[in-house]
Write an enzyme that holds these catalytic residues in place. Structure first.
Site, short mmCIF file in Angstrom:
data_model
loop_
_atom_site.label_atom_id
_atom_site.label_comp_id
_atom_site.label_asym_id
_atom_site.label_seq_id
_atom_site.Cartn_x
_atom_site.Cartn_y
_atom_site.Cartn_z
N SER A 131 11.80 10.07 6.34
CA SER A 131 10.64 10.93 6.54
C SER A 131 11.13 12.29 7.01
CB SER A 131 9.70 10.33 7.60
OG SER A 131 8.72 11.26 8.00
N LYS B 204 13.84 7.24 11.98
CA LYS B 204 14.01 7.83 10.65
C LYS B 204 15.26 8.71 10.59
CE LYS B 204 10.57 6.00 8.45
NZ LYS B 204 10.84 5.08 7.33
N ARG C 169 0.84 -1.21 0.00
CA ARG C 169 0.00 0.00 0.00
C ARG C 169 0.88 1.25 0.00
NH1 ARG C 169 -0.45 -2.38 4.99
NH2 ARG C 169 -2.28 -3.47 4.28
N TYR D 215 9.38 6.90 16.22
CA TYR D 215 9.36 6.96 14.76
C TYR D 215 10.40 7.96 14.24
CZ TYR D 215 7.51 7.69 10.03
OH TYR D 215 7.36 7.79 8.67
#
Length: 217
Positions: free
Chosen positions: A142, A159, A10, A155
């Site tokens: 990100s 990253k 996805r 997170y």
């Protein structure tokens, strides 16, 4: 040319696989979600590969949990057995679990690092021997790794670490003609971000001058 991408069920991963296949690459698509209904979010390896083949291009699905080192090894072996040497590796898969630090389970913290950081490290180790005549490793990070939001300690840290690893690999592997790059998408409208807490979504939109999300394609 063989291209292998994680997180291909996805979002950004689907569009990466479609684009590379349209450019003539034989694509190995990898994710945990093999069929529709295996996950609460829409998207699956089956649908990604079916869409690529419907356009006349080549792709194969290999279900794997890249948090598991044995699955990483099995995945690379499957890719070689199917198409031969690996020319391009794109580490796209990621876990995102946003919670205040005092509410963050240790198990979730460790799992996020297994997927977001350790898996790209291990998969890079496994494919580099194939790149004797050069190749490309692309890590999808990100903007959270540069400008974190609150509740993103895990997170964002993973990253940011991916940026550092990529820069180190680029310097180490340049002499082998292996390019290592890191891409940092901003806020993208995907199946995952559509399930975000409304307050978190509102905060994310405020950080974007045009007040709209990007699209995976």
């Amino acid at each position: 040319m063989l291209f292998r991408s994680t997180g291909s069920s996805r979002g950004i991963g689907v569009e990466i696989a479609r684009l590379l296949a349209s450019e003539g690459a034989s694509v190995i698509c990898t994710a945990r979600t093999e069929f529709e209904g295996d996950h609460q979010l829409q998207g699956s390896l089956e649908s990604t590969v079916k869409a690529i083949k419907a356009q006349g291009f080549e792709a194969t699905a290999v279900r794997a949990n890249i948090a598991n080192p044995e699955d990483c090894e099995r995945l690379i072996k499957a890719a070689r057995d199917r198409y031969g040497q690996i020319d391009i590796l794109i580490n796209n898969a990621a876990l995102a679990y946003f919670r205040p630090i005092m509410e963050y389970p240790t198990s979730r913290w460790l799992k996020t690092w297994e997927v977001n950081m350790h898996a790209p490290f291990l998969l890079s180790q496994l494919v580099i021997p194939d790149m004797k005549k050069g190749g490309s490793i692309i890590n999808i990070s990100s903007t959270s790794g540069i400008r974190p939001n609150r509740g993103q300690a895990n997170y964002a840290a993973s990253k940011a670490a991916l940026f550092a690893m990529t820069q180190s690999l680029a310097k180490e592997l340049a002499k082998k003609n292996v390019r290592c790059n890191c891409v940092a998408p901003g806020f993208i409208d995907t199946e995952m971000t559509q399930k975000m807490n409304p307050l978190a979504l509102e905060e994310a939109m405020k950080r974007i001058p045009m007040r709209r999300a990007g699209r995976p394609e």
